[in-house]
Design a protein around this motif. Structure first.
Motif, mmCIF file in Angstrom:
data_model
loop_
_atom_site.group_PDB
_atom_site.id
_atom_site.type_symbol
_atom_site.label_atom_id
_atom_site.label_comp_id
_atom_site.label_asym_id
_atom_site.label_seq_id
_atom_site.Cartn_x
_atom_site.Cartn_y
_atom_site.Cartn_z
ATOM 1 N N GLY A 193 0.796 -1.214 0.000
ATOM 2 C CA GLY A 193 0.000 0.000 0.000
ATOM 3 C C GLY A 193 0.832 1.270 0.000
ATOM 4 O O GLY A 193 0.367 2.309 -0.464
ATOM 5 N N ALA A 194 2.043 1.202 0.530
ATOM 6 C CA ALA A 194 2.906 2.389 0.563
ATOM 7 C C ALA A 194 3.498 2.699 -0.804
ATOM 8 O O ALA A 194 3.871 3.838 -1.078
ATOM 9 N N GLY A 195 3.572 1.706 -1.656
ATOM 10 C CA GLY A 195 4.204 1.889 -2.960
ATOM 11 C C GLY A 195 5.711 1.814 -2.822
ATOM 12 O O GLY A 195 6.350 2.761 -2.355
ATOM 13 N N THR A 196 6.299 0.692 -3.181
ATOM 14 C CA THR A 196 7.731 0.506 -2.991
ATOM 15 C C THR A 196 8.336 -0.269 -4.154
ATOM 16 O O THR A 196 7.689 -1.129 -4.751
ATOM 17 N N LEU A 197 9.598 0.047 -4.446
ATOM 18 C CA LEU A 197 10.350 -0.676 -5.472
ATOM 19 C C LEU A 197 11.399 -1.585 -4.838
ATOM 20 O O LEU A 197 12.208 -2.178 -5.543
ATOM 21 N N ALA A 198 11.365 -1.701 -3.508
ATOM 22 C CA ALA A 198 12.384 -2.480 -2.806
ATOM 23 C C ALA A 198 12.312 -3.961 -3.131
ATOM 24 O O ALA A 198 13.305 -4.681 -2.981
ATOM 25 N N GLY A 321 6.409 5.614 -2.882
ATOM 26 C CA GLY A 321 5.067 6.176 -2.897
ATOM 27 C C GLY A 321 4.934 7.385 -1.992
ATOM 28 O O GLY A 321 4.173 8.317 -2.292
ATOM 29 N N ALA A 322 5.683 7.415 -0.887
ATOM 30 C CA ALA A 322 5.630 8.565 0.017
ATOM 31 C C ALA A 322 6.208 9.808 -0.644
ATOM 32 O O ALA A 322 5.718 10.933 -0.447
#
Length: 343
Positions: A193-198, A321-322
């Motif tokens: 939900g945070a939006g991450t590419l990790a 995303g943040a």
């Protein structure tokens, strides 16, 4: 500099707009340069010559592992996902003829995320299952919004309003799912939900790139149909375009594009909103959609945002995303001010 170049081959000729081509070339070079610079950033000190040595196969040690396995997948993901979001935003803004017509504004990102959360609640763990959940969630949301917005044809303003309402409902539903779910599932959903590419790796990227390549094949036709629709439904119909069927297919194209990204990285906001606007201003195309330029601007925005997310704060890695929400929020306020002055 002439704005248009006429290319001739015997009796045939075509007009070639020069400014968009120059803008796309500059954007492409900028994306490549920024990606090369991003490969040098991090705790392990790596220079541009080191990167070139790795890419040419001359370096086989730890540096190769850092560049090819740790950093490059995330950079490729940022460029690829940013391009996909830029295309999706351009499609929806052109269809709705509304500057707020973006998949994150009209609820399709939330729908795709709902599909991912539902898949997690059903016990899915593999990327294929989560991708299927995102696709089904996004398509179901699009079908619902399309049906509710239909009044003897697709009305862009109604489509945006219904989409915003659907997105708000789905965002609340996603929050409720996260509260009611087990802690492990809630944590996984929170990461998405945070939006991450990790979580990007070559296996995931291979599947995502294959899906997006299938979508990309349709882009030249989509660009041509969007250009016709921008002339008005009546004019497009007179040119032989099946208007409502074309709109439905373009909605499906945009939803598939954003759903694939959501399945891989979560709902990354505002890239799809900002990229088409910036592309139109750079190319001077006014209100016309430019899918290629929007894709390149999207790549640049997401790649730059991810670099800020990783390196802006010493010792702190933020979800991308943040960063896009922070930048996009400021951009949205500016856009609303500009649009209110035009009204």
């Amino acid at each position: 500099m002439s704005r248009t170049v006429v290319l001739r081959a015997g009796p045939l000729s075509t007009r070639f707009p020069l400014r968009p081509a120059v803008v796309r070339l500059v954007l492409l070079v900028t994306v490549v340069a920024l990606a090369a610079y991003a490969l040098t950033l991090g705790r392990a000190a790596i220079t541009v010559p080191d990167v070139l040595a790795v890419l040419s196969g001359e370096e086989t040690g730890t540096t190769r592992t850092v560049v090819l396995q740790w950093r490059l997948p995330r950079i490729v993901a940022a460029a690829l996902f940013g391009a996909a979001l830029g295309v999706s935003g351009a499609v929806f803004q052109s269809l709705t003829r509304n500057p707020l017509g973006s998949p994150d504004i009209i609820g399709f990102n939330s729908g795709a995320f709902t599909g991912v959360v539902a898949a997690l609640l059903l016990g899915a763990t593999g990327y294929a299952a989560l991708t299927a959940g995102a696709l089904l969630g996004g398509i179901a949301t699009a079908a619902l919004v399309y049906a509710l917005a239909w009044r003897r044809g697709l009305n862009g303003f109604r489509f945006v309003i219904v989409g915003i309402a659907a997105g708000a409902f789905l965002a609340s539903l996603n929050t409720w799912f996260s509260v009611r779910a087990d802690v492990d599932i809630a944590l996984r959903a929170a990461v998405w939900g945070a939006g991450t590419l990790a979580l990007a790796d070559w296996t995931t990227l291979a599947v995502t790139a294959g899906l997006l390549a299938a979508v990309a094949i349709a882009l030249p036709l989509a660009q041509r149909r969007l250009t016709h629709l921008e002339l008005g439904d009546a004019t497009a119909a007179s040119l032989g375009v099946p208007v409502e069927r074309t709109k439905a297919l373009l909605v499906l194209l945009g939803v598939l594009t954003t759903a694939v990204v959501t399945a891989s990285a979560g709902p990354i906001a505002f890239v799809a909103l900002a990229a088409p606007h910036i592309a139109r201003r750079l190319t001077g195309r006014g209100e016309s959609a430019d899918l290629a330029s929007a894709a390149l601007v999207g790549s640049l925005l997401l790649l730059g945002s991810d670099m800020l997310a990783q390196h802006a704060l010493d010792g702190v890695v933020l979800p991308v995303g943040a960063v896009t929400v922070s930048i996009g929020g400021a951009y949205l306020v500016w856009l609303l001010v500009v649009e209110s002055r035009r009204a």
